[in-house]
Design a protein around this motif. Structure first.
Motif, PDB file in Angstrom:
ATOM      1  N   ASN A 154       0.774  -1.111   0.221  1.00 22.80           N
ATOM      2  CA  ASN A 154       0.002   0.064   0.039  1.00 22.80           C
ATOM      3  C   ASN A 154       0.985   1.485   0.004  1.00 22.80           C
ATOM      4  OD1 ASN A 154      -1.881   2.130   0.330  1.00 22.80           O
ATOM      5  ND2 ASN A 154      -2.537   1.242   2.303  1.00 22.80           N
ATOM      6  N   ALA A 155       0.942   2.102  -1.174  1.00 24.76           N
ATOM      7  CA  ALA A 155       1.787   3.092  -1.194  1.00 24.76           C
ATOM      8  C   ALA A 155       1.329   4.535  -0.455  1.00 24.76           C
ATOM      9  CB  ALA A 155       1.952   3.397  -2.688  1.00 24.76           C
ATOM     10  N   ASP A 156       0.063   4.389  -0.144  1.00 26.61           N
ATOM     11  CA  ASP A 156      -0.692   5.302   0.636  1.00 26.61           C
ATOM     12  C   ASP A 156      -0.402   5.459   2.336  1.00 26.61           C
ATOM     13  OD1 ASP A 156      -1.367   6.327  -1.925  1.00 26.61           O
ATOM     14  OD2 ASP A 156      -3.462   5.627  -1.642  1.00 26.61           O
ATOM     15  N   ASP A 157       0.060   4.287   2.614  1.00 30.16           N
ATOM     16  CA  ASP A 157       0.340   4.232   3.975  1.00 30.16           C
ATOM     17  C   ASP A 157       1.895   4.736   4.330  1.00 30.16           C
ATOM     18  OD1 ASP A 157      -0.673   2.644   6.824  1.00 30.16           O
ATOM     19  OD2 ASP A 157       1.335   2.017   6.191  1.00 30.16           O
ATOM     20  N   VAL A 158       1.878   5.383   5.374  1.00 26.59           N
ATOM     21  CA  VAL A 158       3.491   5.652   5.824  1.00 26.59           C
ATOM     22  C   VAL A 158       4.376   4.472   5.908  1.00 26.59           C
ATOM     23  CG1 VAL A 158       2.943   5.908   8.156  1.00 26.59           C
ATOM     24  CG2 VAL A 158       4.626   7.313   7.062  1.00 26.59           C
ATOM     25  N   TYR A 159       3.826   3.576   6.625  1.00 23.72           N
ATOM     26  CA  TYR A 159       4.585   2.289   6.723  1.00 23.72           C
ATOM     27  C   TYR A 159       4.785   1.331   5.662  1.00 23.72           C
ATOM     28  CZ  TYR A 159       5.135   3.066  11.707  1.00 23.72           C
ATOM     29  OH  TYR A 159       5.535   3.871  12.925  1.00 23.72           O
ATOM     30  N   GLY A 160       3.875   1.688   4.692  1.00 27.87           N
ATOM     31  CA  GLY A 160       4.068   1.046   3.227  1.00 27.87           C
ATOM     32  C   GLY A 160       5.125   1.637   2.426  1.00 27.87           C
ATOM     33  N   VAL A 161       5.113   2.661   2.589  1.00 27.56           N
ATOM     34  CA  VAL A 161       6.303   3.452   2.013  1.00 27.56           C
ATOM     35  C   VAL A 161       7.613   3.023   2.396  1.00 27.56           C
ATOM     36  CG1 VAL A 161       7.249   6.112   1.427  1.00 27.56           C
ATOM     37  CG2 VAL A 161       4.752   5.629   1.293  1.00 27.56           C
ATOM     38  N   LYS A 162       7.523   3.107   3.663  1.00 31.95           N
ATOM     39  CA  LYS A 162       8.928   2.638   4.384  1.00 31.95           C
ATOM     40  C   LYS A 162       9.256   1.369   4.213  1.00 31.95           C
ATOM     41  CE  LYS A 162      10.812   2.236   9.174  1.00 31.95           C
ATOM     42  NZ  LYS A 162      10.872   2.597  10.388  1.00 31.95           N
ATOM     43  N   LEU A 163       8.258   0.441   3.906  1.00 35.22           N
ATOM     44  CA  LEU A 163       8.556  -1.142   3.588  1.00 35.22           C
ATOM     45  C   LEU A 163       8.984  -1.119   2.347  1.00 35.22           C
ATOM     46  CD1 LEU A 163       8.265  -4.083   4.601  1.00 35.22           C
ATOM     47  CD2 LEU A 163       6.077  -3.813   3.490  1.00 35.22           C
TER      48      LEU A 163
END
Length: 508
Positions: free
Chosen positions: A238-247
């Motif tokens: 999920n590119a809209d979740d801050v932890y998704g971006v981190k992942l």
């Protein structure tokens, strides 16, 4: 199978005969049989070593423990980490069934269950044999087993995977909880695809902080490509979740595919979203293709779930257009914005599993988009679980609802009154008075139903598909849908009886 045919595995010390036959394996002494290997699992409340004697009486031939005991008349295998060793032993004992199937793991705070149902729906539409292990149940080839944990113990997992593979199941979709990842329940399983939904407040009683929670979720993705399978691996994020971006910026031995409703660079993105009472529709864009999605699920959070499911299906090599058709025909997961049959009642009643502040926000936001008069919410928080989310859930509920009944969920061994006080802390900070504390959950549902009038929506949140309530250490039958129907029926009967009385008086 002889014990020596499995050993050695990992730095174990064996006391006794390794020529013995092992006919089965168990960590529950009640399920131990003749010539079984018994795993004495350490625990916070119960230590498996206390049950070694029971396993001996059942006919166990050997035991795995973290401490040698000279009084045990069996072959003993002593290891540092019994949980880890049980996973390694189970994998070999059941002959690595995960290598015979394509394994899809879904992790994140919210959305896991719905995504598994969506993927199952897509694969079923394509006539593929699919097994599912998740929060609601464990199922494959027409066989359904109740779920004790979102992700079972490793021994149970490998046993089920062996049964699935032997039954011809080609794909396994699995909800992978942070507890399972931290405690090694999925250790050694060779996942082909891992999907990440989001990371919001939950389980901080176990993980202590968000970073530890995130690291637990990351284990699934860091495991990709480390086994013997040679197939290409995928991470759906999920590119809209801050932890998704981190992942997505973490070193992962897999091809990363992003999904989004905001990021135009994402591999799968949603456009023209329309949320209505009958479901949700949107256009999904993948590469140079664009298809219309129309699902029965309500809410923006289900758009994200649908994108994740499509990302997994396409990564399996399935045709994008056909995957969308399968998605459009996928069923809703039980207890996820599940409508209660209200008969002739002039209001709606919905049951949902939402048990975090983010999930509650998502569900209420979805319902508020529908045409309605008032939104009446019933919710509580589980005992012996993360206390930090309680005041936040209280605040979310009263700020987003017209009226709220704060009640019990599964209090477990905590004092229900203390849980309610924790919730009220957040409520009182808002200064709002649109709520009532009703400890008994059945009475809270009754009051909400009796309060409802034409055009209202009653949301009963927190338990969803669960058919029980845990009070103390006792699991009692309790079904939100059944209770709601009971009082909706009573309300309709009272209304009908009142009408007949008025008619008689008029005729008289």
């Amino acid at each position: 199978m002889k014990l020596k045919d499995i050993l050695p595995l990992e730095n174990e010390t064996v006391y006794g005969n390794n020529e013995i036959e092992i006919s089965g394996i168990a960590y529950d002494s009640r399920k131990t049989g003749k010539n079984y290997l018994f795993f004495a699992l350490p625990g916070h409340n119960v230590d498996g070593k206390k049950y070694i004697g029971d396993a001996v009486k059942k006919g166990a031939a050997a035991v795995v423990s973290d401490v040698y005991d000279e009084n045990i008349p069996l072959t003993q295998i002593i290891v540092k980490d019994v949980f880890r060793y049980m996973s390694l032993f189970s994998a070999k004992f059941y002959n690595y069934p995960d290598r015979e199937m394509t394994i899809i793991g879904i992790t994140g705070t919210n959305g896991k269950t719905t995504i598994t149902y969506m993927i199952e729906g897509i694969l079923s539409y394509m006539k593929e044999q699919c097994g599912v292990i998740g929060t609601v149940n464990y199922r494959y080839a027409g066989k359904v087993t109740g779920a004790d944990n979102t992700t079972p113990q490793s021994l149970d997992l490998y046993k089920m995977m062996r049964e699935m593979s032997d039954a011809g199941v080609k794909y396994l979709v699995m909800e992978v909880s942070s507890h399972a990842l931290s405690l090694g329940r999925v250790l050694g399983i060779e996942f082909d695809i891992a999907a990440f939904t989001n990371l919001t407040r939950d389980h901080l009683d176990f993980h202590k902080d968000f970073e530890s929670y995130f690291e637990a979720k990351s284990i699934l993705f860091k495991s990709l490509g480390k086994g013997t399978k040679i197939s290409e691996k995928y991470a759906i994020i999920n590119a809209d979740d801050v932890y998704g971006v981190k992942l997505s910026k973490t070193a992962i031995n897999a091809e990363i595919k992003l999904y989004s409703v905001k990021n135009k660079e994402a591999d799968f993105r949603a456009e023209d979203i329309l949320i209505e009472s009958g479901g949700t529709s949107f256009s999904v864009v993948y590469k140079n293709q664009k298809e219309k999605v129309s699902i029965k699920h309500i809410g923006l959070h289900n758009v994200y779930n649908a994108l994740a499911a499509l990302g997994c299906a396409v990564s399996l090599g399935k045709n994008f257009e056909e995957a969308v058709k399968g998605l459009n025909n996928s069923p809703q997961a039980p207890g996820r914005l599940e409508r209660v049959d209200c008969g002739r009642a002039d209001f709606e009643t919905v049951v949902d599993y939402a048990h975090t502040d983010d999930a509650l926000n998502n569900v209420i936001s979805a319902l508020k988009l529908l045409k309605h008069n008032r939104l009446i919410t019933v919710f509580g928080c589980g005992g012996d679980r993360d206390r930090t989310k309680r005041p936040i859930m209280g605040k979310t509920a009263v700020e987003m609802s017209d009226f709220v009944f704060i009640t019990s969920d599964n209090p477990r061994t905590e004092d229900p009154k203390q849980i309610l006080l924790d919730i009220e802390v957040g409520v009182k900070r808002t200064g709002k008075r649109n709520y009532k504390v009703t400890e008994d959950r059945e009475n809270a549902i009754k009051e909400a139903v009796m309060m409802a009038s034409k055009g209202d929506i009653v949301l009963i949140a927190g338990k969803g598909h669960e058919t029980y309530q845990i009070i103390g250490t006792e699991k009692l039958h309790f079904n939100d849908v059944e209770i709601a129907k009971k009082f909706i029926g009573l309300k309709e009967k009272q209304k009908s009886d009142s009408g007949r009385i008025e008619q008689k008086e008029f005729n008289f």
